[in-house]
Design an enzyme around this catalytic site. Structure first.
Site, PDB file in Angstrom:
ATOM      1  N   HIS A 250       6.124 118.170  77.848  1.00  0.00           N
ATOM      2  CA  HIS A 250       5.769 118.904  76.527  1.00  0.00           C
ATOM      3  C   HIS A 250       6.255 120.323  76.721  1.00  0.00           C
ATOM      4  O   HIS A 250       5.861 121.324  76.578  1.00  0.00           O
ATOM      5  CB  HIS A 250       4.353 119.007  76.695  1.00  0.00           C
ATOM      6  CG  HIS A 250       3.433 117.857  76.497  1.00  0.00           C
ATOM      7  ND1 HIS A 250       2.185 117.656  76.268  1.00  0.00           N
ATOM      8  CD2 HIS A 250       3.937 116.703  75.908  1.00  0.00           C
ATOM      9  CE1 HIS A 250       1.738 116.391  75.916  1.00  0.00           C
ATOM     10  NE2 HIS A 250       3.011 115.962  75.570  1.00  0.00           N
ATOM     11  N   TYR A 251       7.578 120.439  77.346  1.00  0.00           N
ATOM     12  CA  TYR A 251       8.178 121.757  77.643  1.00  0.00           C
ATOM     13  C   TYR A 251       8.610 122.400  76.251  1.00  0.00           C
ATOM     14  O   TYR A 251       8.813 121.678  75.413  1.00  0.00           O
ATOM     15  CB  TYR A 251       9.370 121.614  78.642  1.00  0.00           C
ATOM     16  CG  TYR A 251      10.318 120.406  78.322  1.00  0.00           C
ATOM     17  CD1 TYR A 251      11.084 120.497  77.209  1.00  0.00           C
ATOM     18  CD2 TYR A 251      10.248 119.021  78.812  1.00  0.00           C
ATOM     19  CE1 TYR A 251      12.249 119.547  77.087  1.00  0.00           C
ATOM     20  CE2 TYR A 251      11.197 118.167  78.408  1.00  0.00           C
ATOM     21  CZ  TYR A 251      12.020 118.393  77.501  1.00  0.00           C
ATOM     22  OH  TYR A 251      12.757 117.348  77.316  1.00  0.00           O
TER      23      TYR A 251
END
Length: 609
Positions: free
Chosen positions: A544-545
């Protein structure tokens, strides 16, 4: 000219009949006009025709592209946001999508839930997931396929919270309409079976309440979220949103790698984006230009968008100079603010067979940690297969000098039996013979920020990324509280009575996780007795960067790149925090949301001119 004259007359008649003055129109009225105009344009220039996945006639290999072409909009990246954006813009404009990867359709590893691990860990050059390792030593992956991250992720579908929407400044009504548009194609209610039910009941027993049932909404307590896997375990990616496209006005080129955006820096007050240079799979160069009133929209993700801005001459001057890149705009904030939500977990071997499930149940805590689970070894197997080959057979490095225990204190270090058990565990995961499940915590936010730097000028190469996991104390405290909650769930009656071997202690589970080569970070001897050190040493990604082109720094509130014209960024690189427990729903929503906003602006400009 006759067609445009007719269009203007019909537009004025529509306004008159509805007694709407343009400057007083609310968004809904204006969007009705856009739809009306789209219908008229279709009548004048070709009838509307949608197509069903996977039989898109407008999706082609880039080798079929002409040397030079022009479109109203060029979208770089056919990913989670890009597909929704393209489908929406095609309602009133001609759209080109340049996707560096291939098609998700017909790839069983992409489409089937049981192949999640194989899909994510595919090491081939044209795999849907391109692996990279951050400078923090955490193994990660980025989408390289039409549909982007939605074609390689664990499928969880959940909306951002209302407070997130308000803080960003989005129009809540339009946000909800856009979510609903997405959900009609790709969101489903999962079949919650025994393992997920036990985790749900365990969360409620330990106080993660209330129970909110099945909902897409982000609510404190325990809930069942949506999934992009249907009842047959078939994945529906963002590429399915292209079913909304006006096929006659949409072109998608696959294996089309954008090398740079070209600008006119002489004729205008500030640099103006003009086109995109891209290469096909055979290494042949093509150039796509935008027409008058057109735009280029970067939607290449949190890694690709800041990387391509830099390759195109927008970024820190000193860094661009070091790579021999001609400067278009000195923008030192490109690549800054990179964040990745840390994930830590415990795997629990089960004495009973468990169903195959990815993320379904989530506990949304008040202290900023999300508790989730996956079962059937599928999620843990993905982590094991994602390791470099040497890390699947060698024990992790242990830094004995970091042990903080006193001289008379018992050192609860990892024993040889723990390492032996860990590698037997990895082997069983890789060959699929292990029954069990993973309970994880994801830290919200996070507050820790890093940066992205170019390594080469080849857009197919990964840049260097540093996320600085747990640099901020608040992130570490959230992880500790999250892991304490995970342990409580494992010890809860609903879970331990069904899915935990009698006599297997939590300490043994912790020792096993510390023994596993989950990343390339050093291990410390106190990681088995200190949850703070456990969080640091065993940190993983949940993919989920975000960050790198943030609103107010690199782009404005309408996602225009500051300092140049006719260029936007619409993807997760613009986020400061990850929205909710999983960002994919919000990224698809954002593509639809901004597509509608852009068309309103475009058609208002055309009418005004």
């Amino acid at each position: 000219m006759v067609g445009m004259h007719m269009l203007l007359m019909l537009y004025m008649s529509y306004i008159s009949l509805n007694s709407i003055h343009q400057k007083d129109m609310d968004f809904r009225c204006r969007w009705q006009i856009v739809v009306f105009l789209g219908i008229i344009i279709s009548m004048l220039y070709g009838s509307y025709h949608s197509e069903e996945a996977p039989n898109y006639s407008f999706v082609k290999e880039a080798t079929q592209a002409p040397p030079v072409m022009d479109y109203d909009y060029i979208i770089i990246g056919g990913g989670t946001a890009g597909c929704a954006l393209a489908a929406t813009l095609s309602e009133a404009a001609n759209v080109l999508v340049l996707e560096r990867g291939g098609s998700p359709y017909g790839n069983r590893n992409v489409e089937n839930i049981g192949s999640f691990a194989l899909n994510l860990a595919d090491p081939t050059l044209n795999s849907p997931a391109q692996q990279f390792i951050s400078e923090d030593g955490v193994i990660n992956a980025r989408g390289r396929v039409l549909g982007g991250g939605s074609a390689v992720n664990a499928g969880f579908y959940t909306r951002a919270s209302r407070s997130y929407v308000a803080n960003v400044g989005w129009d809540e009504a339009l946000v909800n309409q856009s979510y609903e548009w997405v959900e009609r194609k790709v969101a489903f209610q999962p079949p919650v079976l025994q393992f997920q039910s036990a985790v749900r009941d365990g969360l409620l027993e330990v106080g993660v309440d209330p129970y909110n049932g099945f909902t897409f909404d982000h609510l404190y307590g325990t809930k069942i979220g949506g999934t992009i896997f249907d009842s047959h375990g078939h994945r529906h990616t963002a590429a399915d949103l292209l079913e909304y496209s006006y096929s006659m006005r949409t072109t998608v080129y696959l294996h089309a790698t954008a090398h740079k955006i070209i600008f006119d820096i002489k004729k205008f007050q500030k640099p103006r984006a003009q086109g995109v240079i891209f290469w096909d799979a055979l290494g042949i160069k093509h150039i796509a230009y935008i027409r008058a009133a057109g735009e280029i929209i970067l939607s290449a993700g949190a890694i690709g968008s800041p990387q391509l801005l830099m390759l195109s001459g927008i970024g820190p001057q000193s860094e661009l100079k070091s790579h021999g890149i001609d400067l278009v705009l000195d923008q030192p904030l490109v690549g800054q603010g990179m964040s990745d939500n840390p994930m830590n977990a415990l795997f629990i071997p089960s004495p009973s067979p468990v169903e195959t499930s990815l993320i379904q149940v989530v506990g949304i805590t008040q202290f900023g940690s999300y508790i989730e689970a996956a079962s059937g070894s599928i999620f843990a197997r993905a982590l094991a297969l994602n390791l470099p080959a040497e890390n699947q057979i060698l024990p992790p490095q242990t830094n004995e000098s970091s042990y903080k225990g006193g001289p008379n204190e018992e050192k609860k270090m990892i024993l040889p039996i723990d390492i032996a058990n860990a590698y037997a565990f990895i082997k069983s995961l890789i060959n699929g013979s292990m029954d069990g499940g993973l309970i994880l915590e994801k830290t919200m936010g996070p507050e820790s920020k890093g940066y992205l730097r170019l390594v080469t000028t080849n857009p197919m190469d990964n840049p260097s990324v540093t996320f600085n996991y747990f640099q901020e104390p608040a992130d570490l405290q959230r992880c500790v509280k999250g892991m304490e909650t995970v342990i409580k769930v494992i010890n809860s009656k609903p879970f331990s009575s069904k899915f935990r071997y009698p006599g297997m202690t939590v300490q043994q589970l912790i020792n096993m996780m510390v023994s596993l080569p989950l990343n390339l970070r050093p291990r410390h001897l106190d990681a088995t007795i200190s949850l703070e050190q456990f969080c640091k040493d065993t940190v993983m990604t949940i993919w989920h960067y975000h960050g790198g082109c943030q609103v107010g720094k690199v782009v404005d509130k309408d996602y225009n790149v500051i300092g140049v014209s006719d260029l936007r960024v619409v993807d997760g690189s613009t986020f400061y925090d990850s929205p909710g427990t999983n960002p994919q729903a919000t990224l698809m929503m954002l593509g639809r949301y901004m597509g509608k906003k852009i068309l309103i602006h475009r058609l208002a400009g055309l009418i005004g001119s």
